[in-house]
Motif scaffolding. Structure first.
Motif, PDB file in Angstrom:
ATOM      1  N   ALA A 162       0.831  -1.202   0.000  1.00 23.66           N
ATOM      2  CA  ALA A 162       0.000   0.000   0.000  1.00 23.66           C
ATOM      3  C   ALA A 162       0.869   1.256   0.000  1.00 23.66           C
ATOM      4  N   LEU A 163       2.060   1.164   0.600  1.00 20.25           N
ATOM      5  CA  LEU A 163       2.964   2.315   0.625  1.00 20.25           C
ATOM      6  C   LEU A 163       3.392   2.699  -0.787  1.00 20.25           C
ATOM      7  N   GLN A 164       3.751   1.694  -1.580  1.00 18.61           N
ATOM      8  CA  GLN A 164       4.153   1.956  -2.961  1.00 18.61           C
ATOM      9  C   GLN A 164       2.986   2.473  -3.786  1.00 18.61           C
ATOM     10  N   ALA A 165       1.831   1.834  -3.624  1.00 18.52           N
ATOM     11  CA  ALA A 165       0.661   2.227  -4.404  1.00 18.52           C
ATOM     12  C   ALA A 165       0.218   3.653  -4.064  1.00 18.52           C
ATOM     13  N   LEU A 166       0.304   4.020  -2.776  1.00 15.45           N
ATOM     14  CA  LEU A 166      -0.111   5.354  -2.354  1.00 15.45           C
ATOM     15  C   LEU A 166       0.808   6.425  -2.915  1.00 15.45           C
ATOM     16  N   THR A 167       2.110   6.258  -2.727  1.00 19.18           N
ATOM     17  CA  THR A 167       3.036   7.285  -3.191  1.00 19.18           C
ATOM     18  C   THR A 167       3.037   7.383  -4.711  1.00 19.18           C
ATOM     19  N   ALA A 168       2.880   6.260  -5.411  1.00 20.61           N
ATOM     20  CA  ALA A 168       2.815   6.294  -6.870  1.00 20.61           C
ATOM     21  C   ALA A 168       1.563   7.020  -7.340  1.00 20.61           C
ATOM     22  N   ALA A 169       0.435   6.749  -6.683  1.00 27.18           N
ATOM     23  CA  ALA A 169      -0.825   7.371  -7.097  1.00 27.18           C
ATOM     24  C   ALA A 169      -0.768   8.884  -6.959  1.00 27.18           C
ATOM     25  N   HIS A 170      -0.046   9.370  -5.945  1.00 29.91           N
ATOM     26  CA  HIS A 170       0.040  10.809  -5.713  1.00 29.91           C
ATOM     27  C   HIS A 170       1.285  11.433  -6.346  1.00 29.91           C
ATOM     28  N   GLY A 171       2.142  10.608  -6.987  1.00 30.12           N
ATOM     29  CA  GLY A 171       3.390  11.136  -7.525  1.00 30.12           C
ATOM     30  C   GLY A 171       4.247  11.755  -6.444  1.00 30.12           C
ATOM     31  N   LEU A 172       4.396  11.009  -5.346  1.00 33.20           N
ATOM     32  CA  LEU A 172       4.987  11.524  -4.115  1.00 33.20           C
ATOM     33  C   LEU A 172       6.201  10.701  -3.720  1.00 33.20           C
ATOM     34  N   THR A 173       7.241  11.356  -3.212  1.00 35.79           N
ATOM     35  CA  THR A 173       8.364  10.605  -2.663  1.00 35.79           C
ATOM     36  C   THR A 173       8.000  10.082  -1.276  1.00 35.79           C
ATOM     37  N   PHE A 174       8.509   8.905  -0.946  1.00 30.58           N
ATOM     38  CA  PHE A 174       8.199   8.267   0.332  1.00 30.58           C
ATOM     39  C   PHE A 174       8.791   9.036   1.499  1.00 30.58           C
ATOM     40  N   ASN A 175       9.961   9.644   1.291  1.00 22.61           N
ATOM     41  CA  ASN A 175      10.653  10.328   2.382  1.00 22.61           C
ATOM     42  C   ASN A 175      11.048  11.733   1.947  1.00 22.61           C
TER      43      ASN A 175
END
Length: 246
Positions: free
Chosen positions: A136-149
């Motif tokens: 879910a972490l990968q899917a969330l950040t990818a969906a928002h075009g967001l870096t994890f950190n």
């Protein structure tokens, strides 16, 4: 007994790895949990993944138990895991095929999932093989075009329960919150936070929202309640960090 725990991502059959597809084709038995009529589409997604992989294994369904809300949380979860293990054991014993047994795990078997803990309760102890899935972490950040950190910043992955009990994680510049059925971000007394939220990540029903927590939070609470009423279930997660963080 060989037990293969196969991560299947967050609901999008296209997220299944080639390794997972091969494992499904090589398995002799595939266990599919049923979580009640209001969550029948979860079993349906698993069946679609099995079919898309070209698997010919015997598929054995079993019913998931419910938790007893009358006992303390950790005791409740342990008793629930014991019951799930017994149902796995019965499903495996009832299978007519011999060979590797596969269990499709939503997301990734290693991240806020207890499948590995439940597997240790089986008798005899199985030979485990774990195949990672899209989290879910990968899917969330990818969906928002967001870096994890943030740049050189620390990230804490936590639960809604811990966010309610302990507040903002000490030392974290980013907090990712999972298993939060109570929208625990509402308990944070901070006006500098941004939120990125996603539900049904990777699925056709995917819902996304983001913005200042004070503005997006109420929208998310409303959208989450409506989605749960519409579908009978919801899986969601969110990321929080201060405004302006790089």
């Amino acid at each position: 007994m060989d037990l293969w725990l196969i991560g299947i991502g967050t609901g999008n059959p296209a997220h299944i790895t080639l390794e997972a597809q091969r494992a499904l084709r090589d398995a002799a038995v595939i266990l599919v949990p049923r979580k009640g009529p209001d969550k029948s589409d979860l079993a349906g997604i698993r069946h679609r993944i099995i079919a898309d992989a070209g698997a010919t294994a015997q598929v054995v369904e079993f019913d998931y138990p419910t938790r007893d809300p009358a006992i303390p949380y950790k005791d409740r979860v342990r008793a629930w895991h014991d019951d799930i293990a017994r149902r796995w054991q019965a499903a495996i014993a009832g299978a007519s095929s011999n060979g590797p047994i596969a269990l499709l795990v939503w997301g990734d078997p290693s991240l806020y999932d207890s499948t590995l803990r439940i597997a240790t309760r089986l008798t005899p102890a199985p030979r485990l093989r774990v195949l990672p899935g899209i989290t879910a972490l990968q899917a969330l950040t990818a969906a928002h075009g967001l870096t994890f950190n943030t740049l050189a910043g620390a990230v804490t992955v936590t639960t809604g329960r811990r966010l309610r009990e302990f507040g903002w994680p000490k030392g974290a510049e980013t907090a990712v919150v999972m298993l939060d059925g109570k929208c625990s971000f509402q308990t944070l007394d901070r006006d500098d936070l941004m939120i990125w939220w996603g539900a049904y990540l990777g699925m056709e029903e995917e819902l996304l929202d983001h913005g200042p927590l004070s503005e997006a939070g109420p929208r998310i609470v409303e959208a989450r309640a409506q989605a749960r009423a519409d579908h009978g279930w919801i899986m969601d997660t969110y990321l929080l960090r201060p405004k302006g963080a790089e």
